[in-house]
Design a protein around this motif. Sequence first.
Motif, PDB file in Angstrom:
ATOM      1  N   ILE A   1      49.613  -2.244 -90.967  1.00 31.50           N
ATOM      2  CA  ILE A   1      49.872  -3.573 -90.399  1.00 31.50           C
ATOM      3  C   ILE A   1      50.445  -3.450 -88.992  1.00 31.50           C
ATOM      4  N   ARG A   2      51.371  -2.522 -88.792  1.00 32.94           N
ATOM      5  CA  ARG A   2      51.933  -2.322 -87.442  1.00 32.94           C
ATOM      6  C   ARG A   2      50.856  -1.822 -86.473  1.00 32.94           C
ATOM      7  N   ALA A   3      49.970  -0.969 -86.964  1.00 31.51           N
ATOM      8  CA  ALA A   3      48.873  -0.497 -86.115  1.00 31.51           C
ATOM      9  C   ALA A   3      47.949  -1.658 -85.764  1.00 31.51           C
ATOM     10  N   PHE A   4      47.742  -2.555 -86.710  1.00 34.64           N
ATOM     11  CA  PHE A   4      46.837  -3.665 -86.437  1.00 34.64           C
ATOM     12  C   PHE A   4      47.425  -4.654 -85.440  1.00 34.64           C
ATOM     13  N   GLU A   5      48.748  -4.690 -85.350  1.00 39.67           N
ATOM     14  CA  GLU A   5      49.364  -5.504 -84.296  1.00 39.67           C
ATOM     15  C   GLU A   5      48.876  -5.035 -82.924  1.00 39.67           C
ATOM     16  N   LYS A   6      48.744  -3.723 -82.751  1.00 41.98           N
ATOM     17  CA  LYS A   6      48.256  -3.173 -81.485  1.00 41.98           C
ATOM     18  C   LYS A   6      46.765  -3.471 -81.301  1.00 41.98           C
ATOM     19  N   VAL A   7      46.018  -3.475 -82.399  1.00 39.41           N
ATOM     20  CA  VAL A   7      44.603  -3.819 -82.336  1.00 39.41           C
ATOM     21  C   VAL A   7      44.428  -5.265 -81.878  1.00 39.41           C
ATOM     22  N   VAL A   8      45.209  -6.149 -82.474  1.00 38.46           N
ATOM     23  CA  VAL A   8      45.098  -7.574 -82.160  1.00 38.46           C
ATOM     24  C   VAL A   8      45.445  -7.853 -80.695  1.00 38.46           C
ATOM     25  N   ALA A   9      46.384  -7.092 -80.152  1.00 39.65           N
ATOM     26  CA  ALA A   9      46.763  -7.278 -78.743  1.00 39.65           C
ATOM     27  C   ALA A   9      45.573  -7.062 -77.810  1.00 39.65           C
ATOM     28  N   GLU A  10      44.665  -6.177 -78.214  1.00 41.61           N
ATOM     29  CA  GLU A  10      43.481  -5.896 -77.396  1.00 41.61           C
ATOM     30  C   GLU A  10      42.243  -6.640 -77.874  1.00 41.61           C
ATOM     31  N   ARG A  11      42.106  -6.789 -79.190  1.00 41.76           N
ATOM     32  CA  ARG A  11      40.931  -7.446 -79.763  1.00 41.76           C
ATOM     33  C   ARG A  11      41.360  -8.497 -80.784  1.00 41.76           C
ATOM     34  N   PRO A  12      41.805  -9.664 -80.309  1.00 38.57           N
ATOM     35  CA  PRO A  12      42.272 -10.710 -81.216  1.00 38.57           C
ATOM     36  C   PRO A  12      41.162 -11.337 -82.058  1.00 38.57           C
ATOM     37  N   ASP A  13      39.908 -10.979 -81.782  1.00 40.90           N
ATOM     38  CA  ASP A  13      38.795 -11.517 -82.556  1.00 40.90           C
ATOM     39  C   ASP A  13      38.570 -10.755 -83.867  1.00 40.90           C
ATOM     40  N   TRP A  14      39.291  -9.637 -84.081  1.00 38.99           N
ATOM     41  CA  TRP A  14      39.152  -8.852 -85.308  1.00 38.99           C
ATOM     42  C   TRP A  14      40.290  -9.144 -86.276  1.00 38.99           C
ATOM     43  N   ARG A  15      39.984  -8.982 -87.579  1.00 35.16           N
ATOM     44  CA  ARG A  15      40.969  -9.259 -88.627  1.00 35.16           C
ATOM     45  C   ARG A  15      40.964  -8.161 -89.684  1.00 35.16           C
ATOM     46  N   LEU A  16      42.034  -8.138 -90.468  1.00 38.21           N
ATOM     47  CA  LEU A  16      42.240  -7.109 -91.485  1.00 38.21           C
ATOM     48  C   LEU A  16      42.427  -7.750 -92.848  1.00 38.21           C
ATOM     49  N   ARG A  17      41.682  -7.250 -93.836  1.00 40.82           N
ATOM     50  CA  ARG A  17      41.856  -7.668 -95.220  1.00 40.82           C
ATOM     51  C   ARG A  17      42.343  -6.477 -96.041  1.00 40.82           C
ATOM     52  N   ILE A  18      43.397  -6.692 -96.822  1.00 40.62           N
ATOM     53  CA  ILE A  18      43.938  -5.646 -97.700  1.00 40.62           C
ATOM     54  C   ILE A  18      43.815  -6.130 -99.143  1.00 40.62           C
ATOM     55  N   TYR A  19      43.058  -5.402 -99.955  1.00 45.57           N
ATOM     56  CA  TYR A  19      42.844  -5.771-101.350  1.00 45.57           C
ATOM     57  C   TYR A  19      43.721  -4.907-102.259  1.00 45.57           C
ATOM     58  N   GLY A  20      44.331  -5.532-103.249  1.00 48.71           N
ATOM     59  CA  GLY A  20      45.138  -4.780-104.196  1.00 48.71           C
ATOM     60  C   GLY A  20      46.396  -5.545-104.584  1.00 48.71           C
ATOM     61  N   ALA A  21      47.053  -5.062-105.612  1.00 53.42           N
ATOM     62  CA  ALA A  21      48.306  -5.654-106.093  1.00 53.42           C
ATOM     63  C   ALA A  21      49.337  -4.547-106.225  1.00 53.42           C
ATOM     64  N   GLY A  22      50.604  -4.927-106.227  1.00 55.72           N
ATOM     65  CA  GLY A  22      51.638  -3.922-106.399  1.00 55.72           C
ATOM     66  C   GLY A  22      52.994  -4.392-105.929  1.00 55.72           C
ATOM     67  N   ALA A  23      53.975  -3.522-106.091  1.00 53.68           N
ATOM     68  CA  ALA A  23      55.371  -3.859-105.846  1.00 53.68           C
ATOM     69  C   ALA A  23      55.684  -4.123-104.379  1.00 53.68           C
ATOM     70  N   GLU A  24      54.853  -3.640-103.462  1.00 49.79           N
ATOM     71  CA  GLU A  24      55.126  -3.784-102.036  1.00 49.79           C
ATOM     72  C   GLU A  24      54.653  -5.117-101.458  1.00 49.79           C
ATOM     73  N   ARG A  25      54.042  -5.963-102.256  1.00 48.80           N
ATOM     74  CA  ARG A  25      53.417  -7.175-101.718  1.00 48.80           C
ATOM     75  C   ARG A  25      54.400  -8.039-100.926  1.00 48.80           C
ATOM     76  N   ALA A  26      55.568  -8.304-101.482  1.00 50.63           N
ATOM     77  CA  ALA A  26      56.534  -9.175-100.812  1.00 50.63           C
ATOM     78  C   ALA A  26      56.980  -8.579 -99.480  1.00 50.63           C
TER      79      ALA A  26
END
Length: 415
Positions: free
Chosen positions: A222-247
Amino acid sequence: MHISFLIHNAYGIGGTIRTTYNLAGTLAEHHDVEIVSVFRHRDVPVFAPSDKIRLRHLVDLRKDSPSYDGDDPDYERPASVFPATEGRYKQYSALTDRRIAEHLRGLDCDVVLGTRPGLNVHIAQQARRGPARVGQEHLTLSTHSGPLKLTLRTHYPRLDAVTTVTEADARTYRKVMRLPGVRVEAVPNSVPAPALEPADGSGKWVVAAGRLAPAKRYDVLIRAFEKVVAERPDWRLRIYGAGAERAKLRALIDKLGLYNHVYLMGPATPLEPEWVKGSIGAVTSSLESFGMTIVEAMRCGLPVVSTDCPHGPGEIIDDGVDGLLVPVGKTDAIAAGLLKLINDDELRRRMGQAALESSARFDPGRVAGRYEELFADLTGRGALRGSLHRTRGALLSSALQVKDRSRSLRKGSAA
């Protein structure tokens, strides 16, 4: 051959369950195959097994079932055979000890396979003489505790073979464990070809999938994607899965203002329709026992940007050809890898095609062929080996064609 798998719970969700069904279903095309589940907690399995496989259970945990075993007094007594050093020890009991022992002593088969350390210990101690006894390792030796390693070192010499999912882990087993006379073979997990058209590289989505657990390091992604968005705001990230880290991950997304760019999608089964919507796969784990999601993404035509963590990614991805390997935990490197593929449409499509072709080596037919050869050697079935050599010849011819196509892709890249 009659081949019998022993698994913790064939009715749940998980990589071991999925790959066991893949392998068993392929072997069942030519052999008599059964999957024996220690536990059953629901009426219908999440993953539909082949109708050529016999599926049965030893302990029924369905409270509305007339064969419910939760009231058996032995169910409350601790296990003495299933090792206390195994992570799921508290789920096992004197009842499971008894049911597994009865099953193994009465088992009439050519090969019996365990799918986790504790069940492999049961097979080593209790399987009757005659069947080849094979213990599968779906995690890695390095992730097991010292006491568990000592337990395995005590009991595994009674097995005929131990299989790991990576060459790196097989080397560790041979170096660290003292297993005289036990064959240690690396055989990867299998992933079938999806019944969908592969991704075409046009969708502006990066896709990740897996348990929302600390080892997957989705916070780094997610932190890496912040840098991606700064250069390419037209791209998005989907994360599939469940678990204790969700919150925690949800809070991080909100903190970084990425709520319109990063989406926690929850679990999805099957995942293939979600992979093909994307153009790049992402894996940021600090540790992988194999890397099933890498292969799944590649089989859908996605190049994968993955951390070069132990043990699997480096054995799956040909760096710079069908994907990219980046240092573990390095936000800048992960962002740079993603942007390299995002900003070069031709490179992204070329690597996606290479990923599609190279990942064919994980097809269930090829993986099952390697297991068949192992079983033939363990049981001394020479006639079967002759048939398998012919099958392997056909597979080798196909593999050489894939290699030739890959070589052509490399030449085109160099040009």
